[in-house]
Design an enzyme around this catalytic site. Structure first.
Site, PDB file in Angstrom:
ATOM      1  N   LYS A 111      -8.565  -9.551   4.885  1.00  0.00           N
ATOM      2  CA  LYS A 111      -7.169  -9.657   5.309  1.00  0.00           C
ATOM      3  C   LYS A 111      -6.994  -9.194   6.755  1.00  0.00           C
ATOM      4  CE  LYS A 111      -4.885  -9.210   0.817  1.00  0.00           C
ATOM      5  NZ  LYS A 111      -3.932  -8.441   0.016  1.00  0.00           N
ATOM      6  N   LYS A 197     -11.711 -18.682  -3.369  1.00  0.00           N
ATOM      7  CA  LYS A 197     -10.861 -18.507  -4.547  1.00  0.00           C
ATOM      8  C   LYS A 197      -9.450 -19.040  -4.314  1.00  0.00           C
ATOM      9  CE  LYS A 197      -8.896 -14.123  -3.646  1.00  0.00           C
ATOM     10  NZ  LYS A 197      -8.533 -12.796  -3.773  1.00  0.00           N
ATOM     11  N   LYS A 200      -2.791 -16.953  -2.979  1.00  0.00           N
ATOM     12  CA  LYS A 200      -1.414 -17.135  -2.503  1.00  0.00           C
ATOM     13  C   LYS A 200      -1.370 -17.278  -0.993  1.00  0.00           C
ATOM     14  CE  LYS A 200       0.512 -13.929  -5.872  1.00  0.00           C
ATOM     15  NZ  LYS A 200       0.918 -12.534  -6.044  1.00  0.00           N
TER      16      LYS A 200
HETATM   17  P1  TYM Z   1      -2.601  -9.918  -6.793  1.00  0.00           P
HETATM   18  O1  TYM Z   1      -1.110  -9.903  -6.794  1.00  0.00           O
HETATM   19  O2  TYM Z   1      -3.323 -10.454  -5.616  1.00  0.00           O
HETATM   20  O3  TYM Z   1      -3.123 -10.743  -8.043  1.00  0.00           O
HETATM   21  C1  TYM Z   1      -2.667 -10.468  -9.361  1.00  0.00           C
HETATM   22  C2  TYM Z   1      -3.795 -10.654 -10.369  1.00  0.00           C
HETATM   23  O4  TYM Z   1      -4.316 -11.981 -10.306  1.00  0.00           O
HETATM   24  C3  TYM Z   1      -5.730 -11.947 -10.167  1.00  0.00           C
HETATM   25  N1  TYM Z   1      -6.163 -13.101  -9.345  1.00  0.00           N
HETATM   26  C4  TYM Z   1      -7.076 -14.017  -9.746  1.00  0.00           C
HETATM   27  N2  TYM Z   1      -7.793 -14.129 -10.871  1.00  0.00           N
HETATM   28  C5  TYM Z   1      -8.637 -15.195 -10.966  1.00  0.00           C
HETATM   29  N3  TYM Z   1      -8.779 -16.136 -10.002  1.00  0.00           N
HETATM   30  C6  TYM Z   1      -8.083 -16.051  -8.855  1.00  0.00           C
HETATM   31  N4  TYM Z   1      -8.213 -16.988  -7.910  1.00  0.00           N
HETATM   32  C7  TYM Z   1      -7.170 -14.959  -8.678  1.00  0.00           C
HETATM   33  N5  TYM Z   1      -6.319 -14.574  -7.686  1.00  0.00           N
HETATM   34  C8  TYM Z   1      -5.716 -13.443  -8.113  1.00  0.00           C
HETATM   35  C9  TYM Z   1      -6.003 -10.624  -9.454  1.00  0.00           C
HETATM   36  O5  TYM Z   1      -7.327 -10.199  -9.682  1.00  0.00           O
HETATM   37  C10 TYM Z   1      -4.981  -9.727 -10.105  1.00  0.00           C
HETATM   38  O6  TYM Z   1      -5.463  -9.222 -11.347  1.00  0.00           O
HETATM   39  N6  TYM Z   1      -3.992  -5.182  -5.938  1.00  0.00           N
HETATM   40  C11 TYM Z   1      -3.506  -6.092  -6.936  1.00  0.00           C
HETATM   41  C12 TYM Z   1      -2.210  -5.667  -7.572  1.00  0.00           C
HETATM   42  C13 TYM Z   1      -2.193  -4.276  -8.081  1.00  0.00           C
HETATM   43  C14 TYM Z   1      -2.786  -3.824  -9.276  1.00  0.00           C
HETATM   44  C15 TYM Z   1      -2.438  -2.439  -9.378  1.00  0.00           C
HETATM   45  C16 TYM Z   1      -3.547  -4.429 -10.254  1.00  0.00           C
HETATM   46  C17 TYM Z   1      -1.554  -3.221  -7.515  1.00  0.00           C
HETATM   47  N7  TYM Z   1      -1.685  -2.116  -8.293  1.00  0.00           N
HETATM   48  C18 TYM Z   1      -2.866  -1.662 -10.449  1.00  0.00           C
HETATM   49  C19 TYM Z   1      -3.991  -3.650 -11.321  1.00  0.00           C
HETATM   50  C20 TYM Z   1      -3.646  -2.279 -11.417  1.00  0.00           C
HETATM   51  C21 TYM Z   1      -3.246  -7.454  -6.295  1.00  0.00           C
HETATM   52  O7  TYM Z   1      -2.998  -7.553  -5.140  1.00  0.00           O
HETATM   53  O8  TYM Z   1      -3.183  -8.483  -7.169  1.00  0.00           O
END
Ligand code: TYM
Length: 334
Positions: A111, A197, A200
């Site tokens: 990022k 991957k 967003k």
């Molecule tokens: P975020 O918002 O980017 O994504 C949310 C969840 O979706 C999963 N994910 C994917 N899984 C499979 N293939 C993909 N292409 C893909 N893109 C996204 C992510 O692995 C995630 O599970 N840091 C985290 C949010 C967060 C969090 C937490 C998660 C903040 N605090 C505490 C668990 C526990 C994030 O940015 O996810």
């Protein structure tokens, strides 16, 4: 019951990666555990954001949790910024976490590369806030996609370091959480490039299918997605990442086994397979979209869900925060 915590950032729409990698797993697991699902709005400002859309995006994620099948009997839904213990714990953890642990985070490096000079301290700090989210609730398990694995390892390292410095083996302050990462669906790939991957932040909306995309758009995106010119369809051929990804999507969305999909599709050409995948995707997403549209218009209901979630989450989070402050030697607050 053991506890689960997970979350999604309210930045734009959720896509099939978020759904298949994380939320559908939450839904499948929820009856076995006590669950906390957070809309992580503090994380959403670690990259430049638009204040005009944050409220609507926050409601949207909460409504999508419900529309995807999270039920309020087994699960609590809340907004991260409503529970101030998250912001407070992140500071305390900041002060015990070595800087170089953060500098090696892959997602930060990726990022940061995209943003050049505008990288905020918050972006570097992001995994510690995630650790705070998890550790406040003594979560045993954290269901996430593959891309969050390194952040979970960091969370475990921070918890272990805190415990060894500030508590005893018999009575540790933090529970060390385990990631729950699915065998399939944990890494859904982009429609434009089977080696990166689905994300967003990809500038092209054609690279992903969003959970709220209407049927004609889903047809269009799948029609245009990248394929190859090899004959027949197959899984797990490293030279054909797009083919593997599209077959995996079909497998997950249809609920069929890999074996059955191979049987059904191995002699197909893209012209036959693509409409099949589009129809299957639409069939899987239509019930979610219908439920979403009935919920998102009822802000009164959503507010009541989030208020109740906040109250439940806050009670647990504040208890952990007090324990942390006590172990660090702070004077109790009056
Ligand atoms: P975020 O918002 O980017 O994504 C949310 C969840 O979706 C999963 N994910 C994917 N899984 C499979 N293939 C993909 N292409 C893909 N893109 C996204 C992510 O692995 C995630 O599970 N840091 C985290 C949010 C967060 C969090 C937490 C998660 C903040 N605090 C505490 C668990 C526990 C994030 O940015 O996810």
């Amino acid at each position: 019951k053991q506890r689960i915590l997970s979350g999604v950032q309210p930045t734009g729409n959720l896509h099939l990666g978020n759904y298949l990698g994380a939320i559908s797993n939450w839904v499948d697991l929820q009856q076995k555990y006590e669950n906390f699902f957070c809309v992580v709005d503090l994380h959403a400002i670690t990259i430049p954001h638009d204040p005009k859309t944050l409220i609507e995006d926050t409601y949207s994620i909460a409504a999508l949790y419900l529309a995807c099948g999270i039920n309020l009997k087994d699960s609590t839904i809340f907004v991260q910024s409503h529970v101030s213990a998250h912001s407070e714990l992140v500071w305390l953890l900041n002060c015990i976490t070595p800087l170089n642990w953060l500098e090696r985070m892959i997602q930060f490096k990726e990022k940061a590369l995209k943003q050049g000079e505008n990288v905020s301290v918050g972006l570097l700090n992001y995994p510690i806030l995630m650790a705070a989210d998890i550790l406040l609730y003594n979560a045993s398990y954290v269901p996430v996609g593959e891309d969050q694995k390194q952040h979970l390892e960091l969370t475990r390292d921070i918890a272990a370091r805190f415990n060894s410095k500030f508590s005893t083996l018999e009575n540790p302050v933090f529970k060390i959480p385990e990631p729950l990462i699915r065998d399939s669906g944990a890494r859904v790939m982009s429609l434009s490039d089977g080696r990166s991957k689905m994300s967003k932040s990809d500038s092209s909306d054609l690279s992903r299918i969003n959970l709220l995309d209407p049927p004609d758009l889903i047809h269009k995106k799948i029609k245009r997605c990248k394929t190859d010119s090899a004959k027949g369809l197959e899984f797990d051929n490293n030279d054909r990442p797009e083919c593997n990804n599209l077959l995996n999507l079909y497998t997950l969305l249809s609920g069929k086994t890999k074996q059955d999909v191979l049987q059904e599709c191995r002699d197909m050409g893209w012209g036959q397979f693509k409409p099949l995948l589009a129809d299957t995707t639409i069939e899987a997403l239509t019930p979610i979209q219908e439920k979403y549209h009935s919920i998102i218009t009822d802000k009164y209901y959503l507010d009541s869900v989030l208020k109740e979630g906040k109250d439940k989450a806050e009670t647990i989070a504040n208890e952990t925060l007090s324990k942390v402050k006590h172990s660090l030697g702070y004077l109790c607050s009056f």
